[in-house]
Design a protein around this motif. Structure first.
Motif, mmCIF file in Angstrom:
data_model
loop_
_atom_site.group_PDB
_atom_site.id
_atom_site.type_symbol
_atom_site.label_atom_id
_atom_site.label_comp_id
_atom_site.label_asym_id
_atom_site.label_seq_id
_atom_site.Cartn_x
_atom_site.Cartn_y
_atom_site.Cartn_z
ATOM 1 N N ALA A 411 -6.534 4.826 12.780
ATOM 2 C CA ALA A 411 -7.135 5.268 11.515
ATOM 3 C C ALA A 411 -6.182 4.969 10.355
ATOM 4 C CB ALA A 411 -7.454 6.756 11.578
ATOM 5 N N LYS A 412 -4.921 5.321 10.548
ATOM 6 C CA LYS A 412 -3.919 5.101 9.495
ATOM 7 C C LYS A 412 -3.810 3.609 9.183
ATOM 8 C CE LYS A 412 0.350 4.905 10.494
ATOM 9 N NZ LYS A 412 1.468 5.253 11.338
ATOM 10 N N ASP A 413 -3.784 2.786 10.228
ATOM 11 C CA ASP A 413 -3.638 1.333 10.025
ATOM 12 C C ASP A 413 -4.799 0.761 9.214
ATOM 13 O OD1 ASP A 413 -1.315 1.424 11.372
ATOM 14 O OD2 ASP A 413 -2.107 0.613 13.271
ATOM 15 N N VAL A 414 -6.007 1.251 9.493
ATOM 16 C CA VAL A 414 -7.179 0.735 8.771
ATOM 17 C C VAL A 414 -7.025 0.992 7.270
ATOM 18 C CG1 VAL A 414 -9.649 1.083 8.381
ATOM 19 C CG2 VAL A 414 -8.778 1.006 10.712
ATOM 20 N N VAL A 415 -6.617 2.224 6.918
ATOM 21 C CA VAL A 415 -6.504 2.570 5.499
ATOM 22 C C VAL A 415 -5.333 1.817 4.859
ATOM 23 C CG1 VAL A 415 -6.112 4.431 3.844
ATOM 24 C CG2 VAL A 415 -7.582 4.815 5.821
ATOM 25 N N LEU A 416 -4.203 1.771 5.567
ATOM 26 C CA LEU A 416 -3.040 1.090 4.986
ATOM 27 C C LEU A 416 -3.294 -0.403 4.817
ATOM 28 C CD1 LEU A 416 0.024 2.882 6.595
ATOM 29 C CD2 LEU A 416 -0.852 3.048 4.266
ATOM 30 N N ASP A 417 -4.032 -0.987 5.742
ATOM 31 C CA ASP A 417 -4.384 -2.415 5.600
ATOM 32 C C ASP A 417 -5.137 -2.647 4.304
ATOM 33 O OD1 ASP A 417 -3.236 -3.393 7.765
ATOM 34 O OD2 ASP A 417 -5.073 -3.754 8.942
ATOM 35 N N ALA A 418 -6.114 -1.766 4.052
ATOM 36 C CA ALA A 418 -6.934 -1.930 2.841
ATOM 37 C C ALA A 418 -6.081 -1.737 1.584
ATOM 38 C CB ALA A 418 -8.090 -0.946 2.854
ATOM 39 N N LEU A 419 -5.115 -0.812 1.673
ATOM 40 C CA LEU A 419 -4.324 -0.473 0.482
ATOM 41 C C LEU A 419 -3.132 -1.392 0.256
ATOM 42 C CD1 LEU A 419 -4.248 3.415 0.837
ATOM 43 C CD2 LEU A 419 -5.453 2.102 -0.904
ATOM 44 N N GLY A 420 -2.822 -2.235 1.241
ATOM 45 C CA GLY A 420 -1.624 -3.082 1.120
ATOM 46 C C GLY A 420 -0.369 -2.307 1.480
ATOM 47 N N GLY A 421 -0.438 -1.507 2.535
ATOM 48 C CA GLY A 421 0.735 -0.778 3.032
ATOM 49 C C GLY A 421 1.052 0.454 2.198
ATOM 50 N N TRP A 422 2.187 1.099 2.545
ATOM 51 C CA TRP A 422 2.571 2.335 1.855
ATOM 52 C C TRP A 422 2.863 2.074 0.379
ATOM 53 C CZ3 TRP A 422 1.323 6.711 3.802
ATOM 54 C CH2 TRP A 422 1.314 6.905 5.181
ATOM 55 N N GLY A 424 1.492 -0.193 -1.551
ATOM 56 C CA GLY A 424 0.202 -0.314 -2.237
ATOM 57 C C GLY A 424 -0.430 1.054 -2.440
ATOM 58 N N ALA A 425 -0.331 1.915 -1.413
ATOM 59 C CA ALA A 425 -0.924 3.252 -1.493
ATOM 60 C C ALA A 425 -0.250 4.066 -2.603
ATOM 61 C CB ALA A 425 -0.786 3.966 -0.157
ATOM 62 N N ALA A 426 1.089 3.972 -2.658
ATOM 63 C CA ALA A 426 1.840 4.741 -3.667
ATOM 64 C C ALA A 426 1.487 4.248 -5.069
ATOM 65 C CB ALA A 426 3.342 4.601 -3.411
ATOM 66 N N LYS A 427 1.380 2.921 -5.215
ATOM 67 C CA LYS A 427 1.043 2.368 -6.539
ATOM 68 C C LYS A 427 -0.342 2.833 -6.981
ATOM 69 C CE LYS A 427 3.717 -1.902 -6.719
ATOM 70 N NZ LYS A 427 3.668 -3.302 -6.318
ATOM 71 N N LEU A 428 -1.280 2.822 -6.044
ATOM 72 C CA LEU A 428 -2.654 3.226 -6.386
ATOM 73 C C LEU A 428 -2.696 4.703 -6.791
ATOM 74 C CD1 LEU A 428 -5.473 1.709 -6.202
ATOM 75 C CD2 LEU A 428 -5.883 3.169 -4.226
ATOM 76 N N ALA A 429 -1.984 5.525 -6.006
ATOM 77 C CA ALA A 429 -1.962 6.961 -6.306
ATOM 78 C C ALA A 429 -1.369 7.202 -7.691
ATOM 79 C CB ALA A 429 -1.169 7.702 -5.241
ATOM 80 N N LEU A 430 -0.305 6.476 -8.003
ATOM 81 C CA LEU A 430 0.324 6.628 -9.318
ATOM 82 C C LEU A 430 -0.623 6.200 -10.436
ATOM 83 C CD1 LEU A 430 4.031 5.396 -9.248
ATOM 84 C CD2 LEU A 430 3.135 7.551 -10.152
ATOM 85 N N ARG A 431 -1.303 5.069 -10.177
ATOM 86 C CA ARG A 431 -2.199 4.512 -11.198
ATOM 87 C C ARG A 431 -3.333 5.479 -11.528
ATOM 88 N NH1 ARG A 431 -1.808 -0.391 -9.307
ATOM 89 N NH2 ARG A 431 -3.792 -0.750 -8.280
ATOM 90 N N TYR A 432 -3.859 6.148 -10.520
ATOM 91 C CA TYR A 432 -5.051 6.973 -10.748
ATOM 92 C C TYR A 432 -4.761 8.469 -10.750
ATOM 93 C CZ TYR A 432 -7.588 2.671 -10.423
ATOM 94 O OH TYR A 432 -8.039 1.404 -10.670
ATOM 95 N N ARG A 433 -3.480 8.845 -10.859
ATOM 96 C CA ARG A 433 -3.165 10.277 -10.745
ATOM 97 C C ARG A 433 -3.866 11.099 -11.812
ATOM 98 N NH1 ARG A 433 0.633 7.744 -13.346
ATOM 99 N NH2 ARG A 433 1.805 8.697 -15.059
ATOM 100 N N LYS A 434 -4.082 10.504 -12.997
ATOM 101 C CA LYS A 434 -4.692 11.277 -14.084
ATOM 102 C C LYS A 434 -6.158 11.588 -13.820
ATOM 103 C CE LYS A 434 -2.180 10.388 -18.334
ATOM 104 N NZ LYS A 434 -2.283 9.694 -19.619
#
Ligand code: FAD
Length: 436
Positions: A411-422, A424-434
């Motif tokens: 499950a984790k691999d599927v999501v991380l693949d889509a996000l471009g790894g950790w 990518g996930a951190a960047k996305l979270a930062l971008r949309y935190r507001k």
């Protein structure tokens, strides 16, 4: 009507009636000009009416409301999966119900305009304003489609909604570019001979209702937008709204997109056996803070959707509260300018200044960056993530003879693949935190 009125309001929508009611309550002679056969007759709306300001301005207990919003649900739809987050706080069941109610605009707008009339305003319907009358640059009245239809007054409030032909025709604002406008199509559905079906399907009692929002390719294909369902007392509103440029480029019409949305496996059971009793289409201005034009001119102000005052960020779709708030502040500024016998733009500046201090401009500015970011992440947000979350959930709960650890890792691999790894996930979270 010449010289009878202090102010003319173009459009008896939420912004127009709020402005008319506020000005009439302060003793101004106000004329509201509405093109529909009655206020709201031409109004398309999802929708949830947000009522904190209307509650202050009216005898709100008499308002024709359908249901209060007891549940908000956000669903990501891939082709045949749904991953959803739903919220049903106990507080929303109690007065004032978070000031969020479904309404039918045909009924609500008529009632709201009536409040302005009771305060002293005059309403004329079936009359379209076709242009502004100007003298040496100053707005001094409106032209209408009636014979001898010129009406003059010191102040004109442009509350004509998103399709703001009068404001654009008078060069008070530029024509909205396509990327700043969404097209919305909506059906009102009823369930003949099926008493209690809305309560059963949406798990509701009494006056409780729901607001469901859907994103992802299962909602509107690869377009930028989403779908929605709102429950009224005896009907359900279902629709899709997405960027007009995607509608133009798409090989299916908005009607076909709505039909496809209604047949998605997560949506079809909610609208099964329904009959369409109303079909409508409208545009929503989505340009946010950057597309708000100059709000005051000599002799005139722009309010509500005509001024682009809509917040649509995927989590919030709010235009009703902004329309009412802007009409209210514009009216107060006009009343003050009238006391001083002034009609120039500088004397009306109290309106944009009050709006800037209010939630309206603050909310629009908070999300000003959002549309460009979403556009840049469009494939990820609308296609890849909805699919990845559904696949991850499917893996996580997979029932076979493997240990849970294997499923959790998959499950984790599927999501991380889509996000471009950790990263990518951190960047996305930062971008949309507001947004959250
Ligand atoms: P409008 O409500 O559009 O009113 C304008 C009025 O002016 C109309 O009565 C029209 O007939 C009249 N008019 C126009 N031109 C003329 C003319 N030339 N002469 C005379 N009369 C004229 N907002 C929310 O808060 N919650 C929601 O859930 C929501 N859902 C939505 C769903 C859809 C499908 C759409 C399209 C919008 C939704 N919105 C929602 C946005 C919301 O509907 C608008 O922000 C709000 O209605 C704006 O009010 P307004 O008074 O500025 O304009």
């Amino acid at each position: 009507y010449d010289d009878q009125f202090d102010a003319i309001v173009v459009g008896a929508g939420l912004a127009g009636s709020a402005a008319a009611l506020t000005m009439a309550s302060r003793g101004l002679e106000v004329l509201i000009v509405e093109r529909g056969s009655s206020p709201g007759a031409k109004n398309v709306f999802g929708g949830v009416l947000y009522t904190p300001t209307i509650r202050e301005l009216t005898e709100f207990d008499d308002a024709p409301l359908e249901r209060y919003v007891a549940e908000r649900r956000f669903s990501m739809l891939s082709r045949d999966d749904e991953t959803a987050v739903s919220l049903r706080p106990g507080e929303w069941h109690r007065e004032p119900h978070n000031d969020s109610y479904t309404v039918l605009r045909g009924e609500f707008d008529e009632w709201f305009a009536e409040q302005a009339v009771e305060a002293g305003a005059t309403l004329v319907t079936e009359t379209t304003v076709t242009g502004l009358v100007r003298e040496r640059g100053r707005i001094v009245g409106v032209e209408t489609d009636r014979p001898d239809g010129t009406i003059r007054a010191p102040y004109v409030v442009l509350a004509e909604g998103g399709n703001s032909l009068v404001s654009e025709g008078a060069n008070l604002k530029p024509t909205e570019s396509r990327e700043n406008v969404a097209v919305a199509v909506k059906e009102v559905l009823e369930f003949p001979d099926r008493e209690g079906v809305i309560e059963d399907r949406f798990r509701l009692v009494d006056d409780a209702g729901v607001s469901y929002h859907y994103f992802g390719e299962g909602a509107v294909g690869d377009a930028f937008g989403g779908g929605f369902i709102y429950t009224n007392e005896e009907t359900v509103s279902v629709g899709v709204a997405y960027r007009i440029e995607d509608a133009v480029a798409a090989d299916q019409s908005p009607e076909e997109t709505l039909n496809a949305f209604k047949t998605h496996p997560a949506v079809a059971p909610l609208v099964r056996d329904a009959r369409t009793v109303e079909y409508s289409a409208k545009t929503i201005p989505e340009g946010g803070a950057e597309s708000v034009p100059d709000l005051v001119h000599d002799g005139g102000v722009i309010v509500g959707d005509a001024a682009g005052l809509v917040l649509n960020n995927g989590v919030h779709l709010e235009g009703t509260n902004m329309a009412v708030e802007s009409g209210y502040h514009a009216a107060r500024a006009i009343a003050r300018a009238a006391d001083r016998g002034r009609t120039d733009a500088a004397a009306l500046r109290a309106y944009p200044e009050a709006l800037e201090q209010s939630f309206v401009v603050q909310n629009l500015e908070r999300y000003a960056w959002l549309m460009d970011a979403v556009e840049a992440d469009r494939d990820l947000l609308f296609e890849e993530l909805p699919r990845a979350f559904a696949d991850a959930g499917t893996e996580y709960f997979r029932m076979d003879r493997q240990p849970k650890e294997v499923h959790a890792d998959d499950a984790k691999d599927v999501v991380l693949d889509a996000l471009g790894g950790w990263t990518g996930a951190a960047k996305l979270a930062l971008r949309y935190r507001k947004v959250v």
